[in-house]
Design a protein around this motif. Structure first.
Motif, PDB file in Angstrom:
ATOM      1  N   GLN A   1       0.796  -1.363  -0.012  1.00 46.83           N
ATOM      2  CA  GLN A   1       0.036   0.021   0.052  1.00 46.83           C
ATOM      3  C   GLN A   1       0.923   1.232   0.040  1.00 46.83           C
ATOM      4  OE1 GLN A   1      -3.317  -0.260  -0.082  1.00 46.83           O
ATOM      5  NE2 GLN A   1      -3.996   1.646   0.209  1.00 46.83           N
ATOM      6  N   VAL A   2       0.698   2.196  -0.742  1.00 46.46           N
ATOM      7  CA  VAL A   2       1.367   3.418  -0.914  1.00 46.46           C
ATOM      8  C   VAL A   2       0.459   4.501  -1.067  1.00 46.46           C
ATOM      9  CG1 VAL A   2       2.692   4.977  -2.518  1.00 46.46           C
ATOM     10  CG2 VAL A   2       3.163   2.232  -2.610  1.00 46.46           C
ATOM     11  N   GLN A   3       0.832   5.547  -0.066  1.00 46.45           N
ATOM     12  CA  GLN A   3       0.004   6.602   0.061  1.00 46.45           C
ATOM     13  C   GLN A   3       0.589   7.896  -0.267  1.00 46.45           C
ATOM     14  OE1 GLN A   3      -2.193   7.440   3.893  1.00 46.45           O
ATOM     15  NE2 GLN A   3      -3.500   8.926   3.325  1.00 46.45           N
ATOM     16  N   LEU A   4       0.350   8.933  -0.862  1.00 38.75           N
ATOM     17  CA  LEU A   4       1.141  10.099  -1.349  1.00 38.75           C
ATOM     18  C   LEU A   4       0.023  11.285  -0.657  1.00 38.75           C
ATOM     19  CD1 LEU A   4       2.170   9.378  -4.784  1.00 38.75           C
ATOM     20  CD2 LEU A   4       3.278   9.221  -2.691  1.00 38.75           C
ATOM     21  N   VAL A   5       0.909  12.365  -0.084  1.00 37.98           N
ATOM     22  CA  VAL A   5       0.178  13.514   0.376  1.00 37.98           C
ATOM     23  C   VAL A   5       0.783  14.637   0.127  1.00 37.98           C
ATOM     24  CG1 VAL A   5      -0.761  14.466   2.724  1.00 37.98           C
ATOM     25  CG2 VAL A   5      -0.825  12.020   2.296  1.00 37.98           C
ATOM     26  N   GLU A   6      -0.100  15.502  -0.582  1.00 38.79           N
ATOM     27  CA  GLU A   6       0.555  16.754  -0.963  1.00 38.79           C
ATOM     28  C   GLU A   6       0.245  17.900   0.272  1.00 38.79           C
ATOM     29  OE1 GLU A   6      -0.779  14.835  -5.113  1.00 38.79           O
ATOM     30  OE2 GLU A   6      -1.750  15.124  -2.768  1.00 38.79           O
ATOM     31  N   SER A   7       1.041  18.771   0.073  1.00 43.92           N
ATOM     32  CA  SER A   7       1.022  19.908   0.903  1.00 43.92           C
ATOM     33  C   SER A   7       1.659  21.224   0.510  1.00 43.92           C
ATOM     34  CB  SER A   7       1.217  19.765   2.427  1.00 43.92           C
ATOM     35  OG  SER A   7       2.526  19.468   2.580  1.00 43.92           O
ATOM     36  N   GLY A   8       1.232  22.491   0.773  1.00 44.29           N
ATOM     37  CA  GLY A   8       1.873  23.531   0.284  1.00 44.29           C
ATOM     38  C   GLY A   8       1.075  24.330  -0.533  1.00 44.29           C
ATOM     39  N   GLY A   9       0.164  24.024  -1.234  1.00 42.55           N
ATOM     40  CA  GLY A   9      -0.749  24.828  -2.051  1.00 42.55           C
ATOM     41  C   GLY A   9      -1.189  26.138  -1.413  1.00 42.55           C
ATOM     42  N   GLY A  10      -1.826  26.886  -2.072  1.00 43.31           N
ATOM     43  CA  GLY A  10      -2.207  28.096  -1.684  1.00 43.31           C
ATOM     44  C   GLY A  10      -2.624  29.248  -2.565  1.00 43.31           C
ATOM     45  N   LEU A  11      -2.954  30.555  -2.253  1.00 40.63           N
ATOM     46  CA  LEU A  11      -2.988  31.627  -3.142  1.00 40.63           C
ATOM     47  C   LEU A  11      -1.870  32.278  -3.136  1.00 40.63           C
ATOM     48  CD1 LEU A  11      -4.783  33.546  -4.803  1.00 40.63           C
ATOM     49  CD2 LEU A  11      -5.655  34.544  -2.669  1.00 40.63           C
ATOM     50  N   VAL A  12      -1.153  32.879  -4.180  1.00 37.53           N
ATOM     51  CA  VAL A  12      -0.068  33.694  -4.305  1.00 37.53           C
ATOM     52  C   VAL A  12      -0.272  34.731  -5.363  1.00 37.53           C
ATOM     53  CG1 VAL A  12       1.029  32.116  -5.785  1.00 37.53           C
ATOM     54  CG2 VAL A  12       2.402  33.582  -4.277  1.00 37.53           C
ATOM     55  N   GLN A  13       0.293  35.753  -5.397  1.00 35.09           N
ATOM     56  CA  GLN A  13       0.240  36.840  -6.224  1.00 35.09           C
ATOM     57  C   GLN A  13       1.436  36.364  -7.514  1.00 35.09           C
ATOM     58  OE1 GLN A  13       0.851  40.572  -4.509  1.00 35.09           O
ATOM     59  NE2 GLN A  13      -1.201  40.948  -4.228  1.00 35.09           N
ATOM     60  N   THR A  14       1.064  36.900  -8.656  1.00 35.08           N
ATOM     61  CA  THR A  14       2.100  36.814  -9.828  1.00 35.08           C
ATOM     62  C   THR A  14       3.478  37.286  -9.247  1.00 35.08           C
ATOM     63  OG1 THR A  14       0.281  37.432 -11.330  1.00 35.08           O
ATOM     64  CG2 THR A  14       2.468  37.556 -12.299  1.00 35.08           C
ATOM     65  N   GLY A  15       4.246  36.548  -9.937  1.00 42.98           N
ATOM     66  CA  GLY A  15       5.484  36.663  -9.378  1.00 42.98           C
ATOM     67  C   GLY A  15       6.200  36.017  -8.266  1.00 42.98           C
ATOM     68  N   GLY A  16       5.131  35.450  -7.234  1.00 45.92           N
ATOM     69  CA  GLY A  16       5.467  35.182  -6.056  1.00 45.92           C
ATOM     70  C   GLY A  16       5.904  33.403  -6.223  1.00 45.92           C
ATOM     71  N   SER A  17       6.110  32.971  -4.933  1.00 48.59           N
ATOM     72  CA  SER A  17       6.706  31.837  -5.017  1.00 48.59           C
ATOM     73  C   SER A  17       5.895  30.883  -3.836  1.00 48.59           C
ATOM     74  CB  SER A  17       8.239  31.595  -4.268  1.00 48.59           C
ATOM     75  OG  SER A  17       9.196  32.307  -5.271  1.00 48.59           O
ATOM     76  N   LEU A  18       5.882  29.554  -3.978  1.00 45.57           N
ATOM     77  CA  LEU A  18       5.264  28.445  -3.269  1.00 45.57           C
ATOM     78  C   LEU A  18       6.204  27.161  -3.435  1.00 45.57           C
ATOM     79  CD1 LEU A  18       1.326  28.462  -4.020  1.00 45.57           C
ATOM     80  CD2 LEU A  18       2.773  29.245  -1.852  1.00 45.57           C
ATOM     81  N   ARG A  19       6.223  26.466  -2.427  1.00 46.75           N
ATOM     82  CA  ARG A  19       6.945  25.108  -2.331  1.00 46.75           C
ATOM     83  C   ARG A  19       5.927  24.106  -1.675  1.00 46.75           C
ATOM     84  NH1 ARG A  19      11.169  22.555   1.981  1.00 46.75           N
ATOM     85  NH2 ARG A  19      12.668  21.783   0.646  1.00 46.75           N
ATOM     86  N   LEU A  20       5.848  23.286  -2.783  1.00 53.53           N
ATOM     87  CA  LEU A  20       4.873  22.070  -2.650  1.00 53.53           C
ATOM     88  C   LEU A  20       5.662  20.816  -2.104  1.00 53.53           C
ATOM     89  CD1 LEU A  20       2.616  22.038  -5.772  1.00 53.53           C
ATOM     90  CD2 LEU A  20       2.288  23.194  -3.632  1.00 53.53           C
ATOM     91  N   SER A  21       5.307  20.009  -0.991  1.00 55.86           N
ATOM     92  CA  SER A  21       5.589  18.813  -0.679  1.00 55.86           C
ATOM     93  C   SER A  21       4.822  17.563  -0.747  1.00 55.86           C
ATOM     94  CB  SER A  21       6.077  18.985   0.844  1.00 55.86           C
ATOM     95  OG  SER A  21       6.808  19.993   1.145  1.00 55.86           O
ATOM     96  N   CYS A  22       5.564  16.710  -0.986  1.00 51.60           N
ATOM     97  CA  CYS A  22       4.852  15.306  -1.178  1.00 51.60           C
ATOM     98  C   CYS A  22       5.389  14.129  -0.209  1.00 51.60           C
ATOM     99  CB  CYS A  22       4.855  14.725  -2.763  1.00 51.60           C
ATOM    100  SG  CYS A  22       4.501  13.145  -3.007  1.00 51.60           S
ATOM    101  N   ALA A  23       4.535  13.915   0.544  1.00 48.74           N
ATOM    102  CA  ALA A  23       5.022  12.879   1.552  1.00 48.74           C
ATOM    103  C   ALA A  23       4.421  11.495   1.106  1.00 48.74           C
ATOM    104  CB  ALA A  23       4.463  13.016   3.037  1.00 48.74           C
ATOM    105  N   ALA A  24       5.372  10.557   1.294  1.00 54.59           N
ATOM    106  CA  ALA A  24       5.050   9.165   0.684  1.00 54.59           C
ATOM    107  C   ALA A  24       5.116   8.180   1.953  1.00 54.59           C
ATOM    108  CB  ALA A  24       6.171   8.698  -0.364  1.00 54.59           C
ATOM    109  N   PHE A  25       3.971   7.598   1.988  1.00 55.56           N
ATOM    110  CA  PHE A  25       3.835   6.535   3.199  1.00 55.56           C
ATOM    111  C   PHE A  25       3.837   5.042   2.498  1.00 55.56           C
ATOM    112  CE2 PHE A  25       3.043   9.497   6.299  1.00 55.56           C
ATOM    113  CZ  PHE A  25       2.721  10.746   5.846  1.00 55.56           C
ATOM    114  N   GLY A  26       4.507   4.089   2.860  1.00 52.65           N
ATOM    115  CA  GLY A  26       4.646   2.860   2.222  1.00 52.65           C
ATOM    116  C   GLY A  26       6.218   2.491   1.947  1.00 52.65           C
TER     117      GLY A  26
END
Length: 124
Positions: free
Chosen positions: A1-26
């Motif tokens: 069994q493999v589970q993937l969980v994303e986080s880090g999304g959101g609202l940002v203005q043009t030119g901004g930055s975000l960092r997404l994470s993906c945690a894997a279980f299994g």
């Protein structure tokens, strides 16, 4: 069994930055290539970036080259997507996925497991 969980999304203005994470279980995270895809309503899932099993090989979609960086930490069973210089056209649900082998796949069917997705919205 493999589970993937994303986080880090959101609202940002043009030119901004975000960092997404993906945690894997299994088991065996470090034995497979991983990828990020994105999707907007009515469109097919689009390849964003991929990374091979060891992290020393990466590949990017044309629309994000030079702005996004994919990385992974096999000791933490986690993959990342650093997104800089964001544009309104980057707005989408972003999904992480685990490949079926060591090498990077560019098509959604080459990935066996998917996370639930995280929304990224870039305002103009």
């Amino acid at each position: 069994q493999v589970q993937l969980v994303e986080s880090g999304g959101g609202l940002v203005q043009t030119g901004g930055s975000l960092r997404l994470s993906c945690a894997a279980f299994g088991r065996s995270f470090g034995s497979y290539a991983m990828g990020w895809f994105r999707q907007t309503p009515g469109k097919e899932r689009e390849f964003v970036a991929g990374i091979n099993w060891s992290g020393d090989g990466t590949y990017y979609g044309d629309s994000v080259k030079g702005r996004f960086t994919i990385s992974r930490d096999n000791a933490k069973n986690t993959m990342y997507l650093q997104m800089n210089s964001l544009k309104p056209e980057d707005t989408a649900v972003y999904y992480c996925a685990r490949g079926q082998g060591l090498a990077i796949g560019l098509r959604a069917y080459e990935y066996a497991y998917w996370g639930q997705g995280t929304q990224v919205t870039v305002s103009s």
